[in-house]
Design an enzyme around this catalytic site. Structure first.
Site, PDB file in Angstrom:
ATOM      1  N   SER A   1      45.878  32.652  39.404  1.00 55.25           N
ATOM      2  CA  SER A   1      45.327  31.336  39.763  1.00 55.25           C
ATOM      3  C   SER A   1      46.322  30.220  39.457  1.00 55.25           C
ATOM      4  O   SER A   1      45.954  29.187  38.864  1.00 55.25           O
ATOM      5  CB  SER A   1      43.997  31.074  39.045  1.00 55.25           C
ATOM      6  N   PRO A   2      47.591  30.370  39.841  1.00 51.13           N
ATOM      7  CA  PRO A   2      48.575  29.330  39.533  1.00 51.13           C
ATOM      8  C   PRO A   2      48.334  28.036  40.300  1.00 51.13           C
ATOM      9  O   PRO A   2      48.894  27.004  39.950  1.00 51.13           O
ATOM     10  CB  PRO A   2      49.900  29.973  39.945  1.00 51.13           C
ATOM     11  N   LEU A   3      47.475  28.122  41.332  1.00 50.10           N
ATOM     12  CA  LEU A   3      47.105  26.916  42.082  1.00 50.10           C
ATOM     13  C   LEU A   3      45.664  26.499  41.783  1.00 50.10           C
ATOM     14  O   LEU A   3      44.999  25.862  42.589  1.00 50.10           O
ATOM     15  CB  LEU A   3      47.300  27.154  43.585  1.00 50.10           C
ATOM     16  N   GLY A   4      45.197  26.883  40.589  1.00 47.70           N
ATOM     17  CA  GLY A   4      43.873  26.442  40.166  1.00 47.70           C
ATOM     18  C   GLY A   4      42.774  26.852  41.127  1.00 47.70           C
ATOM     19  O   GLY A   4      41.876  26.069  41.429  1.00 47.70           O
TER      20      GLY A   4
ATOM     21  N   HIS B   1      42.218  45.191  32.446  1.00 52.15           N
ATOM     22  CA  HIS B   1      41.726  43.994  33.128  1.00 52.15           C
ATOM     23  C   HIS B   1      41.156  42.968  32.152  1.00 52.15           C
ATOM     24  O   HIS B   1      41.398  41.765  32.292  1.00 52.15           O
ATOM     25  CB  HIS B   1      40.670  44.396  34.156  1.00 52.15           C
TER      26      HIS B   1
ATOM     27  N   TYR C   1      38.198  44.846  42.600  1.00 49.68           N
ATOM     28  CA  TYR C   1      38.198  43.929  43.733  1.00 49.68           C
ATOM     29  C   TYR C   1      37.634  44.642  44.954  1.00 49.68           C
ATOM     30  O   TYR C   1      38.321  45.386  45.638  1.00 49.68           O
ATOM     31  CB  TYR C   1      39.607  43.414  44.035  1.00 49.68           C
TER      32      TYR C   1
ATOM     33  N   GLY D   1      42.854  27.177  44.173  1.00 47.51           N
ATOM     34  CA  GLY D   1      42.899  26.363  45.380  1.00 47.51           C
ATOM     35  C   GLY D   1      42.876  24.869  45.137  1.00 47.51           C
ATOM     36  O   GLY D   1      43.263  24.093  46.012  1.00 47.51           O
ATOM     37  N   PHE D   2      42.442  24.453  43.948  1.00 44.98           N
ATOM     38  CA  PHE D   2      42.283  23.016  43.706  1.00 44.98           C
ATOM     39  C   PHE D   2      43.617  22.271  43.730  1.00 44.98           C
ATOM     40  O   PHE D   2      43.701  21.131  44.218  1.00 44.98           O
ATOM     41  CB  PHE D   2      41.576  22.790  42.369  1.00 44.98           C
TER      42      PHE D   2
END
Length: 329
Positions: free
Chosen positions: A204-207, A125, A57, A209-210
């Protein structure tokens, strides 16, 4: 803040962690370092004890940020980082490298950037098709015996790979994408983790940001935001996938919550050893996410969500083709 244990490893962390990648990498220009240090330290004040980063990152910039931000909290927080990539001849970090000598070299760099004597949780990773997972697990086992690593993790690994690695060095946690809009792990991965008593850390539990409900098909991204090349974020896919958001909004209104809070509460309700790591660069979003820990979804709520999901066909791959090839099946 409620805490959870990642499987039988004994590693206890806050029920929600903080994914730090987006502060430095992936979602457009890097955020202001001073502001991000303040945000990370505020998250500790709010009860977060689990922080996720990786050498790639930036590269390196995110580990340096996390190391500086958490330096005052040594022994009070858990930092997870990752190895497994290396720069190619053009300096692009796109090549897998999990050879034992590279792992040990990568760990030395991470220890310095994170300002710690031992890495709490070290993930591979991505599975390296050129290096047997037994060699990878063996290298990490050596690092654990040397006191440079405390726990071993895998990311985006398939069930067979998890079993093979676990036989050499117990795996504390698997990190993979899992959310209301990517539920594939429920089929084979979660049963495997439950059997072996391994924790699960959904990224990415919130997709990406979606699932916050704050974007639609007209939303635009910064030129260097990787969502520009993700099929699931094409204009057509977003327009279709808004059907999921409409269902989330109905349930959110009933609970006086937000779609993001419902999405996180749903994850937390799946298993007691699941610890999502939503990322953000904004304090109000951090606070919003953390409030989901106290949001309890009833069995009727969960049934309603499952019924809605069964009726909705989500479209678009979650990675471009080049990245899809790196997912271990």
């Amino acid at each position: 803040m409620e805490t959870r244990k990642l499987g039988k490893s004994g590693l206890e962390v806050s029920a929600l962690g903080l994914g730090c990648m987006g502060m430095s990498f992936g979602y457009g220009p890097a955020a202001d370092k001073t502001e991000m240090i303040a945000l990370i330290r505020k998250s500790v004040e709010l009860g977060v004890t689990f922080f996720d980063t990786a050498e790639v990152y930036g590269p390196y910039a995110n580990e340096e940020l996390v190391g500086e931000a958490l330096a005052p909290f040594k022994g009070k927080v858990v930092i997870a980082t990752k190895f497994g990539f290396a720069p190619d001849q053009d300096g692009r970090w796109t090549e897998s490298n999990s050879r034992p000598e590279h792992i040990k070299s990568a760990v030395e760099g991470s220890l310095k950037r994170l300002k710690v004597e031992s890495i709490d949780l070290l993930y591979q990773h991505r599975v390296d098709p050129n290096v047997p997972i037994e060699e990878v697990a063996g290298a990490v086992k050596d690092l654990i015996q040397a006191g440079k690593v405390k726990h071993f993790g895998l990311s985006e690994a398939g069930a067979k790979t998890i079993r093979r690695a676990h036989a050499v060095q117990p795996v504390a946690a698997l990190q993979s994408e899992y959310s209301l809009w990517w539920r594939e792990p429920k089929e084979e991965i979660i049963p495997t983790l439950e059997e072996l008593e391994i924790g699960f850390v959904p990224f990415s539990p919130l997709g990406k940001g979606f699932l916050t409900g704050k974007m639609d098909e007209k939303t635009t991204f910064a030129p260097n935001d990787f969502r520009n090349v993700v099929p699931r974020f094409s204009e057509e896919a977003r327009k279709t996938n808004l059907a999921l958001i409409h269902h989330l909004e109905i349930l959110a209104d009933a609970h006086r919550a937000t779609p993001a809070q419902i999405a996180l509460a749903w994850l937390l309700a799946q298993k007691p050893w699941i610890v999502p790591i939503p990322g953000t660069t904004k304090l109000h979003r951090l606070e919003e996410n953390l409030e989901s820990v106290s949001l309890s979804l009833s069995s009727d709520d969960l049934f309603t969500i499952d019924q809605a999901l069964a009726q909705i066909k989500l479209v678009g791959e979650r990675y471009p083709e080049s990245a899809q090839k790196m997912i271990d099946r």
